[in-house]
Design a protein around this motif. Structure first.
Motif, PDB file in Angstrom:
ATOM      1  N   GLU A 264      38.874  51.182  45.512  1.00 35.85           N
ATOM      2  CA  GLU A 264      39.259  49.792  45.722  1.00 35.85           C
ATOM      3  C   GLU A 264      39.594  49.523  47.193  1.00 35.85           C
ATOM      4  O   GLU A 264      39.278  48.448  47.733  1.00 35.85           O
ATOM      5  CB  GLU A 264      40.457  49.434  44.834  1.00 35.85           C
ATOM      6  CG  GLU A 264      40.109  49.300  43.351  1.00 35.85           C
ATOM      7  CD  GLU A 264      40.015  50.646  42.665  1.00 35.85           C
ATOM      8  OE1 GLU A 264      40.326  51.653  43.324  1.00 35.85           O
ATOM      9  OE2 GLU A 264      39.620  50.692  41.485  1.00 35.85           O
TER      10      GLU A 264
ATOM     11  N   ALA B   1      36.341  49.233  49.068  1.00 39.88           N
ATOM     12  CA  ALA B   1      35.673  47.971  48.747  1.00 39.88           C
ATOM     13  C   ALA B   1      36.343  46.804  49.457  1.00 39.88           C
ATOM     14  O   ALA B   1      35.678  45.886  49.969  1.00 39.88           O
ATOM     15  CB  ALA B   1      35.673  47.761  47.236  1.00 39.88           C
ATOM     16  N   LEU B   2      37.691  46.823  49.478  1.00 42.67           N
ATOM     17  CA  LEU B   2      38.407  45.751  50.164  1.00 42.67           C
ATOM     18  C   LEU B   2      38.109  45.745  51.660  1.00 42.67           C
ATOM     19  O   LEU B   2      37.883  44.678  52.268  1.00 42.67           O
ATOM     20  CB  LEU B   2      39.913  45.913  49.920  1.00 42.67           C
ATOM     21  CG  LEU B   2      40.817  44.850  50.538  1.00 42.67           C
ATOM     22  CD1 LEU B   2      40.463  43.459  49.999  1.00 42.67           C
ATOM     23  CD2 LEU B   2      42.281  45.181  50.272  1.00 42.67           C
TER      24      LEU B   2
ATOM     25  N   THR C 177      34.656  44.416  52.296  1.00 41.12           N
ATOM     26  CA  THR C 177      34.620  42.966  52.097  1.00 41.12           C
ATOM     27  C   THR C 177      35.143  42.219  53.327  1.00 41.12           C
ATOM     28  O   THR C 177      34.538  41.237  53.801  1.00 41.12           O
ATOM     29  CB  THR C 177      35.455  42.603  50.860  1.00 41.12           C
ATOM     30  OG1 THR C 177      34.922  43.268  49.720  1.00 41.12           O
ATOM     31  CG2 THR C 177      35.445  41.100  50.623  1.00 41.12           C
TER      32      THR C 177
ATOM     33  N   VAL D 268      29.401  40.600  49.017  1.00 39.72           N
ATOM     34  CA  VAL D 268      30.768  40.849  48.534  1.00 39.72           C
ATOM     35  C   VAL D 268      30.760  41.102  47.025  1.00 39.72           C
ATOM     36  O   VAL D 268      31.440  42.008  46.509  1.00 39.72           O
ATOM     37  CB  VAL D 268      31.681  39.659  48.894  1.00 39.72           C
ATOM     38  CG1 VAL D 268      33.049  39.819  48.248  1.00 39.72           C
ATOM     39  CG2 VAL D 268      31.814  39.535  50.406  1.00 39.72           C
TER      40      VAL D 268
ATOM     41  N   TRP E 257      31.924  44.598  45.022  1.00 42.18           N
ATOM     42  CA  TRP E 257      32.942  44.716  43.979  1.00 42.18           C
ATOM     43  C   TRP E 257      32.361  45.136  42.632  1.00 42.18           C
ATOM     44  O   TRP E 257      33.049  45.754  41.814  1.00 42.18           O
ATOM     45  CB  TRP E 257      33.704  43.392  43.870  1.00 42.18           C
ATOM     46  CG  TRP E 257      34.700  43.258  44.977  1.00 42.18           C
ATOM     47  CD1 TRP E 257      34.583  42.530  46.114  1.00 42.18           C
ATOM     48  CD2 TRP E 257      35.951  43.931  45.044  1.00 42.18           C
ATOM     49  NE1 TRP E 257      35.680  42.700  46.908  1.00 42.18           N
ATOM     50  CE2 TRP E 257      36.550  43.558  46.278  1.00 42.18           C
ATOM     51  CE3 TRP E 257      36.634  44.813  44.218  1.00 42.18           C
ATOM     52  CZ2 TRP E 257      37.790  44.038  46.674  1.00 42.18           C
ATOM     53  CZ3 TRP E 257      37.871  45.294  44.602  1.00 42.18           C
ATOM     54  CH2 TRP E 257      38.445  44.905  45.825  1.00 42.18           C
TER      55      TRP E 257
ATOM     56  N   ALA F 218      32.345  48.762  43.009  1.00 42.03           N
ATOM     57  CA  ALA F 218      33.706  49.301  42.956  1.00 42.03           C
ATOM     58  C   ALA F 218      34.243  49.329  41.534  1.00 42.03           C
ATOM     59  O   ALA F 218      34.845  50.319  41.083  1.00 42.03           O
ATOM     60  CB  ALA F 218      34.617  48.464  43.859  1.00 42.03           C
ATOM     61  N   LEU F 219      34.028  48.223  40.807  1.00 40.83           N
ATOM     62  CA  LEU F 219      34.504  48.186  39.416  1.00 40.83           C
ATOM     63  C   LEU F 219      33.759  49.180  38.536  1.00 40.83           C
ATOM     64  O   LEU F 219      34.337  49.759  37.606  1.00 40.83           O
ATOM     65  CB  LEU F 219      34.349  46.762  38.862  1.00 40.83           C
ATOM     66  CG  LEU F 219      35.260  45.705  39.516  1.00 40.83           C
ATOM     67  CD1 LEU F 219      34.970  44.326  38.940  1.00 40.83           C
ATOM     68  CD2 LEU F 219      36.730  46.067  39.318  1.00 40.83           C
TER      69      LEU F 219
END
Length: 333
Positions: free
Chosen positions: A28, A31-32, A35, A70, A74, A77-78
């Motif tokens: 996470e 990924a953040l 982004t 983006v 995610w 990532a999820l």
């Protein structure tokens, strides 16, 4: 016993507990960061880049270029997070299974005499009561058969010599009136209770017929053996076949054409009977003897029976035993 308890590995605390909130992992965080970097780069380019005349098209392209990557970031990532959660749950489940297996083995080795579950005790009591009821009924059936045999022997011994038909070898049962289909069917179902006077009367009349007596004896033997494994015909709810299928069976057809006769679907009864058939030679011989007797007796019964009588015959306890053992022996395959 104390040494075994001291050496046993305790279950780690919280092994089976599922945390309420999953912590933020490196996936996470990455990924953040990706982004933020992408939004800054793409947004700065379109904000401070060259201005064109197509403002609407420029806004649409800007939105797609900024948002789509983006979203992909995610989604990835999820997906990675879900895969990690699944691996964690799988490990927790495997640990639970291993702990249950170890507890079971440990309990079996220690020989602990823990009381069984109340539901199991109740079921065992019901089986024991049903078995006692069946044994009492079969004992009365045996007594009735012995009494009829002794009475026939006494009558034969007291008969005078002025009957040339008997002295020439005519069997005594030839002088008896023919057994009715109603009595034959009722006898194969056996008396319901010790107070079933009509059932015992029909049974006594059927035992005077040689062919019917042979089938009743074989059915009584196999029902007694089945009851030792907790298999009772009253617990079975077979699918009843049409009279035409029974008549096809009486005419000698075997295999898939008469498969509807194997209407017993109780898996536990089938498994117990199949295991007993393989391991117990006495049970196997009794089962095959019963199937042969049932085959011959029904072949003689069918020509003079109506469809209603054949349907009633198929609902007797002896017919249910035939359905069960026929499936185990492969009669309907």
């Amino acid at each position: 016993m104390s040494d075994e308890k001291s050496t046993a590995k305790p279950t780690p605390p919280g092994l089976y507990d599922r945390s309420d909130a999953e912590p933020v992992t490196s996936v996470e965080i990455a990924a953040l960061a990706a982004t933020v970097i992408w939004v800054l780069l793409s947004g700065g380019y379109f904000l401070f880049g060259s201005v064109s005349d197509g403002a609407g098209l420029r806004f649409l392209l800007s939105f797609m270029i900024i948002v789509m990557p983006v979203a992909l970031i995610w989604v990835a990532a999820l997906s990675a997070r879900s895969a990690r959660v699944m691996r964690t749950e799988s490990a927790r489940l495997q640990a639970a299974i291993d702990a249950i297996r170890q507890a079971y083995v440990s309990q079996a080795q220690k020989g602990r005499n823990d009381p069984p579950h109340p539901t199991l005790i109740k079921r065992l009591d019901e089986i024991a009561a049903a078995q006692k009821k069946l044994e009492a009924t079969l004992a009365m059936v045996g007594s009735a058969r012995l009494a009829d045999t002794g009475h026939a022997a006494q009558v034969t011994a007291q008969e005078p010599d002025d009957q040339p038909a008997l002295s020439l070898g005519t069997p005594a049962e030839a002088l008896q009136p023919p057994l009715s289909n109603e009595d034959f069917i009722r006898a194969l179902n056996f008396p319901e209770t010790a107070e079933d006077k009509e059932g015992f009367a029909a049974l006594r009349r059927a035992l005077k017929d040689r062919n019917a007596a042979h089938l009743i004896q074989a059915a009584q033997d196999i029902l007694t053996l089945l009851s030792q494994d907790g298999i009772y015909m009253d617990d079975l709810r077979p699918d009843l076949a049409r009279p035409e299928v029974w008549r096809t069976f009486a005419q000698g057809t075997r295999g898939r054409a008469i498969a509807p006769l194997g209407g017993v679907r109780d898996r536990s009864s089938l498994a117990l009977a199949a295991g007993r058939m393989k391991q117990d030679p006495i049970f196997r011989d009794a089962a095959h003897h019963f199937l042969r007797r049932f085959d011959k007796s029904f072949a003689a019964f069918e020509p003079n029976a109506s469809d209603a009588e054949i349907t009633e015959f198929g609902g007797t306890r002896s017919a249910r035993a035939f359905m069960l053992l026929g499936r185990v022996a492969g009669t309907f395959d």
